[in-house]
Design a protein around this motif. Structure first.
Motif, PDB file in Angstrom:
ATOM      1  N   ALA A   1      44.022  32.817  35.599  1.00  0.00           N
ATOM      2  CA  ALA A   1      44.899  32.659  36.766  1.00  0.00           C
ATOM      3  C   ALA A   1      45.095  33.985  37.488  1.00  0.00           C
ATOM      4  O   ALA A   1      44.977  34.065  38.718  1.00  0.00           O
ATOM      5  CB  ALA A   1      46.248  32.097  36.326  1.00  0.00           C
ATOM      6  N   GLY A   2      45.408  35.051  36.713  1.00  0.00           N
ATOM      7  CA  GLY A   2      45.722  36.335  37.331  1.00  0.00           C
ATOM      8  C   GLY A   2      44.541  36.995  38.003  1.00  0.00           C
ATOM      9  O   GLY A   2      44.532  37.219  39.218  1.00  0.00           O
ATOM     10  N   TRP A   3      43.490  37.301  37.233  1.00  0.00           N
ATOM     11  CA  TRP A   3      42.374  38.067  37.778  1.00  0.00           C
ATOM     12  C   TRP A   3      41.397  37.193  38.551  1.00  0.00           C
ATOM     13  O   TRP A   3      41.029  37.519  39.680  1.00  0.00           O
ATOM     14  CB  TRP A   3      41.663  38.821  36.657  1.00  0.00           C
ATOM     15  N   PHE A   4      40.972  36.062  37.954  1.00  0.00           N
ATOM     16  CA  PHE A   4      40.027  35.199  38.653  1.00  0.00           C
ATOM     17  C   PHE A   4      40.673  34.561  39.881  1.00  0.00           C
ATOM     18  O   PHE A   4      40.098  34.551  40.971  1.00  0.00           O
ATOM     19  CB  PHE A   4      39.511  34.114  37.704  1.00  0.00           C
ATOM     20  N   GLY A   5      41.879  34.009  39.732  1.00  0.00           N
ATOM     21  CA  GLY A   5      42.556  33.375  40.859  1.00  0.00           C
ATOM     22  C   GLY A   5      42.808  34.343  41.992  1.00  0.00           C
ATOM     23  O   GLY A   5      42.645  34.007  43.172  1.00  0.00           O
ATOM     24  N   SER A   6      43.193  35.567  41.651  1.00  0.00           N
ATOM     25  CA  SER A   6      43.441  36.582  42.677  1.00  0.00           C
ATOM     26  C   SER A   6      42.160  36.934  43.423  1.00  0.00           C
ATOM     27  O   SER A   6      42.147  37.030  44.656  1.00  0.00           O
ATOM     28  CB  SER A   6      44.038  37.831  42.030  1.00  0.00           C
TER      29      SER A   6
END
Length: 645
Positions: free
Chosen positions: A325-330
């Protein structure tokens, strides 16, 4: 207050949560990118740097629970804060691209280890009682601090130093934990939500958040209406703080499901409102509310709400959430902002599916008849409305310029060309006068763009003739062999007028201030350093590359369009030249040639070559002045722009 009560207050946990958010938002997502721009790192090199940060973050997020890091949670927190602080200080150095990649990797790695370790063992620093409220306060204070005008508008150096100092404070704060937790009591309303669904929900929310942030940050008219100015920043900070505290209360009273739904709806509304610049003020209200609502849950879920009973299980879930969520989604959200310039309504609906889907299914199951009846009524009303418009609305006759604007939009020209000259930058001299914000807001829709693969077009009607535009649409590489613009010759095929309409629209893009801008062009000359570095050999190469297509007897553009020129471009080897008075000294002649090379000749088919550097322009004018000197003796003085080329 006794030492025991200080420990129970949980201020250490509140401080650590706030410090992590400030470092991530102010430095990793904001200041570091500005610093890379100052270092001249852009395009593919910038992507490599940011990819290194993401790799570091994902790698350490997924492996933070492994024994290879050893030591106590306090030690891990301190080491990761140390890495983050050192990386912030290193960013102040004159870094190369390779150096920046290394620094970015350590920023991501430090954050990956820091965030997962902190949420896994957060109760060590939260003390006893009101745990969710403390997470909400820490998150809200972090966002509030980031919106303090003095910090938000500070230089990259000051922001980096502030982040490093906060890391040092965090090291001191983490050295001593609060009262050991007694068991694993639940901290919020209990719900049965699968981890897979939670992961999808957070990914969708971060994606929407990152896309909206990038779009606003890189679109001047949106940025001016949302978080530019002291009043806007203070309002944003207060909204973040209030929403974060409200999120903590809702998590405790109503549970995670409702918080995710409210956050998704707020972000969805903000993303849709950003499609219209006139609605940016309203979007700037929904955006911080949605962000803070889910940000509190992003910390609270793996640390306090998740069903995992062991630290290892909490670390595993935190690692997956922050890496996916954090790195890929960003990264995906930023990519969407870069390539599309908006969050499409279809994607907003898709993002809401994992969050609102189960509630919608429950509603259909329990109230299917009512939902179906409502849908039928809405469909009938829509059909009646369209029928009324079809039979009673007067046909709209568009002008050629209006039709051309529609062609510009339908062909996706906005994906490569902006229509916004950035104020107080070299853009003003290169592309023309700055358009007012009021003028931009009056357009429906605004076409300012967010990328610039090709030149800015806001004043192209003053810089390029209709013939040049037509030739360029037919075969861009005929005029510039290095161009990667595709041919649009199909717009002129058959009986269609789309190509002519597009040319009419582009030719209309010229503000009344352009006449004054020409005076600035005529006052320009290459810098003394560039003149000293001028190279006649390079000038010959540049002539062959850019000029021979029109000015050589067998030039491709000259041969293809010779019947359409206002006046056939002179053969610079045979003469005569226009606009070069015979009374000019060699220095004056080279300066006059340089101005023509750089900005063209207004009112003629002669274009400028604004993208050439001062040294390249000086080299080209030097070669033309020295190597083709004989025709100059036949030149006649011209003082009226537009008579000759």
């Amino acid at each position: 207050m006794s030492q025991s009560s200080v420990q129970r207050s949980g201020w250490r946990g509140v401080s650590l949560v706030a410090i992590v958010y400030i470092y991530f938002l102010i430095f990793a997502q904001f200041s570091f990118l500005r610093r890379l721009a100052e270092l001249g790192i852009a395009n593919s090199h910038l992507k490599l740097v940011m990819a290194a940060m993401a790799i570091g973050g994902i790698l350490l997020s997924l492996t933070a629970s492994r024994s290879i890091f050893g030591g106590s949670p306090q030690g891990r927190i301190q080491r990761s804060l140390g890495v983050c602080g050192v990386a912030a200080l290193l960013s102040l150095l004159p870094l190369s691209t390779a150096d920046s990649i290394v620094v970015a990797f350590f920023i991501g790695a430090g954050l990956g280890l820091l965030t997962v370790t902190l949420v896994t063992h957060l109760r060590l620093w939260l003390g006893e009682g009101n745990l969710l409220l403390k997470v909400g306060v820490g998150t809200g204070l972090g966002y509030f601090a980031c919106n303090i005008p003095a910090l938000f508008t500070a230089s990259t150096g000051l922001q980096a130093l502030t982040s490093a100092v906060l890391c040092l404070i965090g090291i001191v704060v983490a050295a001593k934990k609060s009262i050991e937790p007694r068991g694993e009591p639940p901290s919020g309303a209990q719900e049965k939500i699968s981890f897979t669904r939670v992961l999808l929900c957070f990914t969708a929310l971060v994606w929407l958040d990152s896309a909206a942030f990038f779009i606003v940050q890189n679109t001047p008219v949106l940025k001016a209406g949302s978080w530019q100015g002291t009043a806007h920043l203070w309002a944003n900070g207060l909204l973040h703080l209030a929403a974060a505290i409200a999120s903590a209360w809702l998590l405790r009273r109503r549970g995670l499901r409702l918080v995710l739904v409210l956050a998704a709806l707020a972000l969805a509304v903000a993303c849709l409102l950003l499609h219209d610049p006139s609605s940016v003020l309203l979007a700037s209200i929904f955006y911080p509310i949605g962000v803070s609502l889910y940000s509190v849950a992003l910390v609270a879920y793996p640390s306090l709400l998740a069903p995992g009973s062991s630290a290892m299980e909490r670390a595993r879930m935190a690692g997956l959430i922050y890496s996916v969520a954090g790195w890929f989604g960003s990264a995906m959200g930023i990519g969407m902002g870069q390539h599309l310039g908006q969050v499409p309504a279809v994607f907003v609906l898709l993002a809401l599916v994992p969050i609102l889907g189960p509630q919608s299914l429950d509603l259909l199951r329990l109230r299917g008849r009512e939902v179906a009846s409502t849908a039928v009524v809405l469909l009938v009303a829509f059909c009646i409305h369209r029928a009324i418009l079809f039979f009673h609305s007067a046909p709209v006759t568009l002008t050629q310029i209006e039709r051309g604007r529609q062609v510009y939009i339908s062909e996706g020209c906005i994906n490569c060309h902006s229509q916004y000259v950035r104020p107080n930058s070299p853009d003003v001299l290169m592309w023309g006068p700055v358009q007012t914000i009021a003028g931009i807001r009056s357009e429906r829709p605004p076409l300012i763009g967010d990328r610039r693969q090709g030149p800015d077009l806001s004043q192209v009607g003053g810089r390029r003739s209709p013939l040049w535009l037509r030739a360029h649409f037919y075969d861009p590489r005929q005029l510039n062999p290095a161009s990667f613009m595709p041919s649009y010759a199909h717009l002129f095929e058959g009986a269609g007028t789309r190509g002519n309409d597009l040319i009419a629209y582009l030719s209309s893009l010229k503000s009344p201030e352009y006449a004054q801008h020409i005076l600035a062009e005529q006052a320009w000359q290459p810098t003394s350093a560039s003149i000293a570095q001028a190279n006649a050999k390079q000038g010959a190469q540049l002539y062959s590359f850019y000029c021979a297509t029109c000015h050589a007897p067998n030039g491709r553009t000259r041969q293809a369009w010779q019947a359409d020129f206002r006046r056939l471009p002179p053969d610079l080897h045979a003469g005569p030249w226009g606009y070069i008075p015979t009374t000019d000294t060699s220095q004056q002649r080279e300066r006059r040639i340089a101005q023509i090379v750089k900005f063209g000749i207004p009112g003629t088919d002669m274009p400028g070559h604004e993208y050439l550097s001062d040294r390249e322009v000086a080299s080209l004018s030097l070669w033309l002045g020295q190597s083709i000197a004989q025709p100059l003796q036949m030149a006649v003085p011209h003082t009226t722009p537009g008579e000759n080329r």
